[in-house]
Design a protein around this motif. Sequence first.
Motif, PDB file in Angstrom:
ATOM      1  N   LEU A  95      59.877 133.269  46.933  1.00  0.00           N
ATOM      2  CA  LEU A  95      59.381 132.445  48.029  1.00  0.00           C
ATOM      3  C   LEU A  95      60.448 131.462  48.490  1.00  0.00           C
ATOM      4  O   LEU A  95      60.572 131.187  49.692  1.00  0.00           O
ATOM      5  N   ALA A  96      61.226 130.947  47.545  1.00  0.00           N
ATOM      6  CA  ALA A  96      62.295 130.013  47.895  1.00  0.00           C
ATOM      7  C   ALA A  96      63.352 130.681  48.761  1.00  0.00           C
ATOM      8  O   ALA A  96      63.858 130.082  49.721  1.00  0.00           O
ATOM      9  N   VAL A  97      63.712 131.923  48.424  1.00  0.00           N
ATOM     10  CA  VAL A  97      64.685 132.650  49.237  1.00  0.00           C
ATOM     11  C   VAL A  97      64.146 132.868  50.640  1.00  0.00           C
ATOM     12  O   VAL A  97      64.877 132.740  51.637  1.00  0.00           O
ATOM     13  N   ASP A  98      62.864 133.163  50.760  1.00  0.00           N
ATOM     14  CA  ASP A  98      62.251 133.313  52.083  1.00  0.00           C
ATOM     15  C   ASP A  98      62.333 132.002  52.865  1.00  0.00           C
ATOM     16  O   ASP A  98      62.626 132.000  54.069  1.00  0.00           O
ATOM     17  N   ALA A  99      62.065 130.890  52.190  1.00  0.00           N
ATOM     18  CA  ALA A  99      62.119 129.582  52.846  1.00  0.00           C
ATOM     19  C   ALA A  99      63.537 129.258  53.307  1.00  0.00           C
ATOM     20  O   ALA A  99      63.748 128.764  54.426  1.00  0.00           O
ATOM     21  N   MET A 100      64.524 129.524  52.441  1.00  0.00           N
ATOM     22  CA  MET A 100      65.911 129.248  52.817  1.00  0.00           C
ATOM     23  C   MET A 100      66.355 130.141  53.970  1.00  0.00           C
ATOM     24  O   MET A 100      67.076 129.696  54.874  1.00  0.00           O
ATOM     25  N   THR A 101      65.922 131.397  53.946  1.00  0.00           N
ATOM     26  CA  THR A 101      66.277 132.317  55.021  1.00  0.00           C
ATOM     27  C   THR A 101      65.701 131.852  56.347  1.00  0.00           C
ATOM     28  O   THR A 101      66.394 131.862  57.379  1.00  0.00           O
ATOM     29  N   ARG A 102      64.456 131.410  56.341  1.00  0.00           N
ATOM     30  CA  ARG A 102      63.836 130.923  57.568  1.00  0.00           C
ATOM     31  C   ARG A 102      64.551 129.669  58.065  1.00  0.00           C
ATOM     32  O   ARG A 102      64.797 129.512  59.278  1.00  0.00           O
ATOM     33  N   ALA A 103      64.890 128.774  57.157  1.00  0.00           N
ATOM     34  CA  ALA A 103      65.554 127.536  57.552  1.00  0.00           C
ATOM     35  C   ALA A 103      66.930 127.809  58.150  1.00  0.00           C
ATOM     36  O   ALA A 103      67.311 127.214  59.160  1.00  0.00           O
ATOM     37  N   GLY A 112      66.732 129.367  61.623  1.00  0.00           N
ATOM     38  CA  GLY A 112      66.083 128.557  62.636  1.00  0.00           C
ATOM     39  C   GLY A 112      67.050 127.706  63.435  1.00  0.00           C
ATOM     40  O   GLY A 112      68.270 127.755  63.243  1.00  0.00           O
ATOM     41  N   PRO A 113      66.522 126.878  64.323  1.00  0.00           N
ATOM     42  CA  PRO A 113      67.360 126.060  65.208  1.00  0.00           C
ATOM     43  C   PRO A 113      67.724 124.695  64.631  1.00  0.00           C
ATOM     44  O   PRO A 113      68.220 123.830  65.353  1.00  0.00           O
TER      45      PRO A 113
END
Length: 258
Positions: free
Chosen positions: A91-99, A102-103
Amino acid sequence: GGTFACNLAGSGRIRAGAARDHLLGFRAVSGRGEVFKSGGRVVKNVTGYDLCKLLTGSFGTLAVMTEVTFKVLPVPEKIRTVLVMGAGEALAVDAMTRALAGPHDVSAAAHLPAAIAARSSVSYVAGAQASVTALRVEGPGPSAAIRCEALREALAEFGDTQELHGHNSGVLWREVADLAPFADAAAAAGEGGDGRCVWRLSVPPASGAAVAAAICAGVECELYFDWGGGLIWLRIAADAGAAAGIVRGAINGCGGHA
């Protein structure tokens, strides 16, 4: 000179690049005692062979650099860090990837499991009693504040969020880059210099969580992530005979290296 010879880079590599990307020229001494130079003092320098790239990362085996010319970047006015609490590795990797996608212009992204986070000297991190995913935002004060607020809203689904300001942000990211959690653990255990060994794994960020799970399933270890999941720092018992095979076996399928 040592920084360029080892091509060292901290958490900001994902945005600013590695040391090799900033070296413009050098003067060095070869193994035969010959003084030579390469490159220049400007970015648009295309004369001769690009020996800067050759020497960077050679760990001093080709020559000893005595003078270096390199690009620098301005120090950001403000540094803030958004913390996401309690996320597991995947889940952390998903969060970092989204961040990072993002803009919000995130300049660094790391994930510290609960045991690693508890060793931080930053009270907000150590006192979380949970894993901590850290995302750094830099720039002019008003811009950094607005982007942090937007980033917290974007990542709210991944867990409770907190925010660190300048001093605490600086301390946390120095700890991440300097492997402070591993050094503190070794000191607490009274281990000598050869009691444990540290692996540096470079993997595709999307494969980071799976690689970590495969290694942890085969050998006793502790680890944390940097570069949005693309860099794994792994601390493992040196007397585990099969450790090297397990580590390299885990990264073979994803195209990483250790």
